[in-house]
Design an enzyme around this catalytic site. Structure first.
Site, PDB file in Angstrom:
ATOM      1  N   ASP A   1       0.830  -1.194   0.000  1.00 12.88           N
ATOM      2  CA  ASP A   1       0.000   0.000   0.000  1.00 12.88           C
ATOM      3  C   ASP A   1       0.874   1.258   0.000  1.00 12.88           C
ATOM      4  O   ASP A   1       1.896   1.313   0.691  1.00 12.88           O
ATOM      5  CB  ASP A   1      -0.856  -0.022   1.283  1.00 12.88           C
ATOM      6  CG  ASP A   1      -1.847   1.115   1.346  1.00 12.88           C
ATOM      7  OD1 ASP A   1      -2.770   1.111   0.516  1.00 12.88           O
ATOM      8  OD2 ASP A   1      -1.711   1.996   2.202  1.00 12.88           O
TER       9      ASP A   1
ATOM     10  N   GLU B   1       1.322  -0.541  -5.152  1.00 18.37           N
ATOM     11  CA  GLU B   1       0.331   0.502  -5.434  1.00 18.37           C
ATOM     12  C   GLU B   1       1.113   1.727  -5.872  1.00 18.37           C
ATOM     13  O   GLU B   1       1.521   2.559  -5.068  1.00 18.37           O
ATOM     14  CB  GLU B   1      -0.509   0.816  -4.191  1.00 18.37           C
ATOM     15  CG  GLU B   1      -1.731   1.638  -4.563  1.00 18.37           C
ATOM     16  CD  GLU B   1      -2.252   2.560  -3.465  1.00 18.37           C
ATOM     17  OE1 GLU B   1      -3.268   3.224  -3.703  1.00 18.37           O
ATOM     18  OE2 GLU B   1      -1.635   2.656  -2.391  1.00 18.37           O
TER      19      GLU B   1
HETATM   20  C1  NOJ Z   1      -4.414   3.076  -0.664  1.00 15.88           C
HETATM   21  C2  NOJ Z   1      -5.580   2.194  -0.378  1.00 15.88           C
HETATM   22  O1  NOJ Z   1      -5.910   1.481  -1.537  1.00 15.88           O
HETATM   23  C3  NOJ Z   1      -6.680   3.109   0.099  1.00 15.88           C
HETATM   24  O2  NOJ Z   1      -7.906   2.439   0.167  1.00 15.88           O
HETATM   25  C4  NOJ Z   1      -6.262   3.691   1.413  1.00 15.88           C
HETATM   26  O3  NOJ Z   1      -7.234   4.629   1.847  1.00 15.88           O
HETATM   27  C5  NOJ Z   1      -4.913   4.398   1.305  1.00 15.88           C
HETATM   28  N1  NOJ Z   1      -3.947   3.662   0.552  1.00 15.88           N
HETATM   29  C6  NOJ Z   1      -4.325   4.633   2.673  1.00 15.88           C
HETATM   30  O4  NOJ Z   1      -3.864   3.425   3.208  1.00 15.88           O
END
Ligand code: NOJ
Ligand code: CA
Length: 578
Positions: free
Chosen positions: A241, A301
């Protein structure tokens, strides 16, 4: 001494033989049949290259205890469905203990399961059932921040000289103002004053998600140990993430302000000093070294502004992330062959591509590309696009049945805090997180209780049970596409060759592999298109293609390449030989 160094003595040879025979028998009945992906792995390909990944948002997948919230046992109960669909690996978004401010992305314990989702025993059962079906499990690793309820942060905030003080980013303010002008991506200042110690802590996301300080080696050690713990439990990798935001400029330079305001009413800002700092690549490379010891995959991500940035996440000599997600693909929001062609060519040259159409933060692809009239045909077209490209696809639950967004209509119904903070411009992400639609019955078979979010309105027609009965459904097209991906060598390994590169309506390409190729033709327009294709320059003199999968009404067994007609949004996939 290693176990394979043991040599049985003659005296107990018979007993050993019986044990071996028994073990062999157990292996025979318990080892899942090898999938094609595994077979290819034996040929020297890493497993994640040919695996189809499927993202599960556990709150919304399947609820087994009637509390309206999905759970791990719900996922276990649907493994046969996923296997039949053609899924090789599931990525489960965070199911660790969490106050759920950001629905799990605020982790308060990395080595447990939140009781609302079940227990570690449920997790182990899910793992072993998945393994029996040849399905791997990927966990979500939230490494930029923890919850403010994590024991580490509680210690850190307790005093300025606590040993964990430096595990987070603490600074003095400027008078009674925050240390600098950085903004949270979820609105307002990225700094929160903590009266206990009179300092401010940094949070790129909600104030309840304080950023970890990755300049402290103990933080790295602790998170790397977390990954080792899950690897030992059997997970096959992590989706990382928010990796763009791991590091901040230690001098805290103010970010440049840009013209205009964002959806929270804050000034637009270039996050020059708090995102994508080069140091993060060193961390990811070391994290990869740990992953490599476990044959694990790291999915990133990675919100990159262009392909050059994306390339950095692969790292030189592919020593960083195996699968940095290409979100640039999701920015092509209209059915434009010209735009897709450009994007595919760029990513195809960057490394092993990772294609994503939507996820729990992005409006569902059914709505983004749908024109309101041909939505189902367009959903099949988009499936045919990203499931026939060279690379690894990551599906989002419900995409395979054409689930649509169900955005809140009133502020008081919003569950996702950013929807409250940014209403009405930002309605939050509830719309793309609605319960999975299993059947046309009340609550779509998701729960016997009241679902935590209302169902999307199309559940009576767009659900698993109904679509399984319809050979032309979106679901059956997905199943056929995935079956083809798993059996066709050119689709797995063939190079991507763009065709008719100026065509504004039809996207066509080859996946060329030695003396054969798969031909993909996608009519991205609402009108009938007549075309011809000469594939001699690409090394194929064949005059026709043998159909593998098509949505053309006539279902031709072969397609004459010198003249063919495509209905609106038609998909044609065929095989051609030299
Ligand atoms: C990316 C995640 O996909 C999202 O859902 C989240 O709010 C943020 N990162 C913070 O962790
Ligand atoms: Ca439940």
């Amino acid at each position: 001494m290693k176990s394979w160094d043991l040599r049985p003595s003659k005296a107990w040879g018979g007993w050993v033989f019986s044990c071996l025979a028994f073990c062999f028998f157990v292996l025979l009945i318990s080892v899942p049949k090898k999938s094609h992906a595994q077979t290819r792995q034996a040929q020297g390909h890493e497993w994640w290259r040919h695996a189809v990944f499927y993202e599960i948002y556990p709150r919304s997948f399947a609820d087994t205890n009637g509390d309206g919230i999905g759970d791990l046992n719900g996922i276990t109960g649907k493994l046969d469905y996923l296997k039949a669909l053609g899924v090789d690996a599931i990525w489960i978004t965070p199911c660790y203990p969490s106050p759920q401010v950001d629905f799990g992305y605020d982790v308060s314990d990395y080595q447990n399961i939140d009781p609302m989702y079940g227990t570690l025993e449920d997790f182990d059962r899910l793992m072993s059932e998945a393994r029996k079906r040849g399905i791997r499990i990927i966990m979500d690793l939230v490494i930029n921040h923890t919850s403010d309820q994590h024991a580490w942060f509680k210690e850190s905030r307790s005093s300025r000289d606590n040993p964990k003080r430096d595990w987070y980013v603490w600074r003095d303010g400027k008078g009674n103002q925050p240390p600098n002008n950085w903004l949270s991506t979820f609105g307002a200042s990225a700094w929160k004053f903590d009266p206990t110690t009179g300092q401010w802590y940094y949070h790129f996301f909600y104030p309840q998600q304080p950023d970890l300080n990755w300049r402290n080696p103990q933080v790295e050690q602790a998170i790397f140990d977390v990954t080792r713990w899950w690897y030992r439990r059997g997970v096959a990798g992590f989706r990382l993430d928010a990796v763009d935001t791991l590091f901040e400029d230690p001098q805290l330079h103010d970010n440049p302000i840009l013209p205009g305001k964002n959806r929270y009413g804050d000034p637009n800002m270039e996050n020059r000093y708090n995102t994508k700092l080069p140091e993060l690549h060193d961390v990811l490379q070391r994290l990869r070294q740990v992953a490599d010891k476990h044959d694990a995959v790291l999915i990133g991500e990675t919100w990159t502004k262009d392909v050059d940035e994306l390339k950095q996440y692969y790292g030189g000599h592919s020593r960083e992330l195996q699968l940095p997600m290409d979100f640039l693909f999701t920015t092509v929001n209209k059915l434009s062959p010209v735009e897709f062609r450009k994007q595919i060519a760029a990513v195809d040259g960057a490394g092993w591509p990772v294609y994503v159409l939507s996820n729990h933060d992005i409006v569902r692809s059914y709505v983004r590309y749908g024109d309101g009239q041909h939505n189902d045909a367009i959903a099949k077209l988009m499936a045919a696009l990203y499931l026939t490209l060279r690379g690894t696809p990551i599906m989002y639950y419900g995409e395979e049945i054409g689930m649509t967004n169900n955005d809140p209509k009133r502020k008081q119904d919003v569950k996702d805090p950013i929807g409250n903070l940014g209403w009405p411009l930002e309605k939050g992400r509830d719309g793309e997180r609605t319960p999975m639609q299993w059947n046309p019955l009340p609550n779509a078979g998701f729960s016997t209780g009241t679902p935590w979010l209302p169902l999307a309105p199309n559940y009576k027609t767009h659900n698993v049970e109904s679509q399984l009965k319809d050979p032309d459904s979106i679901l059956n097209v997905y199943k056929q596409l995935l079956a083809l991906r798993h059996t066709n060598q050119a689709l797995a390994d063939g190079e991507y060759v763009a065709l008719a590169e100026e065509d504004p309506n039809v996207l066509a390409y080859l996946r060329r592999y030695q003396s054969e190729a798969v031909l993909v033709i996608l009519n991205m327009s609402p009108s009938v298109q007549k075309r011809s294709l000469n594939l001699t320059p690409q090394g194929f003199s064949a005059s026709e293609s043998t159909t593998l999968l098509t949505t053309l009404k006539t279902r031709p067994g072969t397609l004459p390449l010198d003249s063919f007609t495509l209905e609106p949004f038609a998909v044609y996939i065929g095989s051609i030989k030299k």
